[in-house]
Motif scaffolding. Sequence first.
Motif, PDB file in Angstrom:
ATOM      1  N   LEU A 302     -20.378  16.430  34.411  1.00 42.92           N
ATOM      2  CA  LEU A 302     -20.967  17.786  34.236  1.00 42.92           C
ATOM      3  C   LEU A 302     -20.838  18.205  32.680  1.00 42.92           C
ATOM      4  N   VAL A 303     -19.636  18.157  32.107  1.00 36.14           N
ATOM      5  CA  VAL A 303     -19.295  18.493  30.868  1.00 36.14           C
ATOM      6  C   VAL A 303     -20.102  17.836  29.927  1.00 36.14           C
ATOM      7  N   LEU A 304     -19.859  16.623  30.076  1.00 31.07           N
ATOM      8  CA  LEU A 304     -20.619  15.443  29.277  1.00 31.07           C
ATOM      9  C   LEU A 304     -22.105  15.837  29.171  1.00 31.07           C
ATOM     10  N   VAL A 305     -22.798  15.934  30.208  1.00 29.88           N
ATOM     11  CA  VAL A 305     -24.251  16.598  30.128  1.00 29.88           C
ATOM     12  C   VAL A 305     -24.565  17.845  29.614  1.00 29.88           C
ATOM     13  N   LEU A 306     -23.767  18.662  29.991  1.00 30.23           N
ATOM     14  CA  LEU A 306     -23.801  19.833  28.996  1.00 30.23           C
ATOM     15  C   LEU A 306     -23.328  19.777  27.645  1.00 30.23           C
ATOM     16  N   SER A 307     -22.907  18.886  27.065  1.00 31.26           N
ATOM     17  CA  SER A 307     -22.670  18.704  25.670  1.00 31.26           C
ATOM     18  C   SER A 307     -23.578  18.527  24.888  1.00 31.26           C
ATOM     19  N   TYR A 308     -24.811  18.162  25.627  1.00 35.49           N
ATOM     20  CA  TYR A 308     -26.014  17.440  24.854  1.00 35.49           C
ATOM     21  C   TYR A 308     -26.281  18.869  23.826  1.00 35.49           C
ATOM     22  N   TRP A 309     -26.277  20.150  24.524  1.00 36.33           N
ATOM     23  CA  TRP A 309     -27.001  21.173  23.590  1.00 36.33           C
ATOM     24  C   TRP A 309     -26.088  21.701  22.363  1.00 36.33           C
ATOM     25  N   PRO A 310     -24.724  21.771  22.767  1.00 38.62           N
ATOM     26  CA  PRO A 310     -23.676  22.038  21.578  1.00 38.62           C
ATOM     27  C   PRO A 310     -23.775  21.078  20.311  1.00 38.62           C
ATOM     28  N   ALA A 311     -23.858  19.711  20.956  1.00 34.91           N
ATOM     29  CA  ALA A 311     -23.600  18.515  19.964  1.00 34.91           C
ATOM     30  C   ALA A 311     -25.140  18.521  19.141  1.00 34.91           C
ATOM     31  N   ARG A 312     -26.033  18.770  19.839  1.00 37.30           N
ATOM     32  CA  ARG A 312     -27.439  18.966  18.959  1.00 37.30           C
ATOM     33  C   ARG A 312     -27.418  20.182  18.193  1.00 37.30           C
ATOM     34  N   ASN A 313     -26.693  21.238  18.416  1.00 39.38           N
ATOM     35  CA  ASN A 313     -26.512  22.443  17.563  1.00 39.38           C
ATOM     36  C   ASN A 313     -25.701  22.119  16.450  1.00 39.38           C
ATOM     37  N   LEU A 314     -24.644  21.139  16.589  1.00 39.33           N
ATOM     38  CA  LEU A 314     -23.785  21.040  15.616  1.00 39.33           C
ATOM     39  C   LEU A 314     -24.622  20.288  14.107  1.00 39.33           C
ATOM     40  N   VAL A 315     -25.553  19.367  14.650  1.00 40.71           N
ATOM     41  CA  VAL A 315     -26.387  18.548  13.632  1.00 40.71           C
ATOM     42  C   VAL A 315     -27.576  19.312  13.209  1.00 40.71           C
ATOM     43  N   SER A 316     -27.997  20.545  13.731  1.00 41.24           N
ATOM     44  CA  SER A 316     -29.141  21.473  13.408  1.00 41.24           C
ATOM     45  C   SER A 316     -29.069  22.090  12.214  1.00 41.24           C
TER      46      SER A 316
END
Length: 479
Positions: A302-316
């Motif tokens: 669950l946490v890995l799936v939800l990590s998509y959005w904050p990870a994308r935010n880091l490189v935005s």
Amino acid sequence: MEWFTADDHELARFVLQRGIAAMYVLAFVAAINQFRPLLGERGLLPVPRFVARVPFRAAPSLFHWRYSDRLLRVVAWSGTLLALSVVLGLPQSGPPWVPMLVFLAMWGLYLSIVNVGQVFYGFGWESLLLEAGFLAAFLGSDQVAAPVTVIVLFRWLVFRLEFGAGLIKWRGDKVWRDLTALYYHHETQPMPNPLSRWFHLLPRPLHRVEVAANHVTQLVVPFFLFAPQPLASIAAAVIVVTQAWLVLSGNFAWLNWLTMLLAFSAVDDDVVRGLVPALPVAGAPADPPVWFVVVVLAVTVLVLVLSYWPARNLVSRRQKMNASFNPVHLVNAYGAFGSVTRRRDEVVVEGTLDDDPGSAEWRAYEFKGKPGDPRRVPRQVAPYHLRLDWMMWFLALGSPAQYTWFTRFLLRLLEADPATLRLLRHDPFGGQRPRWVRARVFRYRFATRAERRDTGQWWVRTEQGTLVRPQDLATLRGR
């Protein structure tokens, strides 16, 4: 089940469980002391009005069922007692489902408070505490070793917290890139502490070194949290030291304290034992029950799936600061001070007993944490959080979103509301209703060493103008 357990992280689990629980104690106690006058039935931003217009799916909370000040106290006191039990180690002595349920209950109760807290709970450390409490639920008990995936998820949390804060600074205000941010920050931060003036008056070349060291700590060191030992433990130690430096220089609620606790997820027992040979060796834990393994792996996915959005935010390029991508505040984006204010303005609230405001004798209300009387030395209040004082800092920045609650705050002063007055350090009228109130804006700066010696003042201030002209009870009640 060697692949599942982190046998060498017993100290890390001890610190994480008890430390996170201690932060929950502070958070719930703050709710007991402050929630009712800020957000209660007669609060500045009443919860009943909020839940009437915001659906449950957007802000899950027990208070969508119903709200009362009495229910709020039940929720906050229940959370306090649950958190204290973890600090004492009581749930950890049982099977792993006991601390799991206790932490999930704490998380759910505090989530119910945060999701109706509006601007008074709109801080990144609220989401940080919620996310940390949720992960802590799956650390197990003393009967089993800590799950390795949960330890790694804690490191991923620290990485997002530190690396996100570093990126938001580098991408934001130019003063972080030219290393001049600390020429201003200690003086203009939301709530200085007793040492902030000393830090501000340090030589400017040292300020530049501090900013450069901050960039290294936040943009380079976090990667080593995932390195082999002892590098991971060294990275954790660097983060702890830099966060302690921030504790010494300002009041940021439990942000820095909780970050230091979370960094212990990268600390290995053997590394600590090499420094402290007397550290006791834990006995061989039993294999975790199958149900616990299944639950932990499901949460990890669950946490890995939800990590998509904050990870994308880091490189935005349009990185969000302190953003939650779901209404339950799991796997969030973090960051602080993407921009640094160059000057410090403060709103000074005054009242008078006189009938004529034009010739009145005005007296100032003093707040517990924020600057007021130029002679008063700032207090050390962190890790406790003074929510009204923080919002007064945002008010001085000219944020229109603050005006609604501030108008109601002035009304409560005119009514001499006891709950509101308890949020303040000093009521100049001793509980008596003032005839008029007003708000003026002053520019503050730290006194130089010579000014401090000559005048005894901690601050030097000059008036900038009027935010709210004199108001009486009839006028504000009519709004």
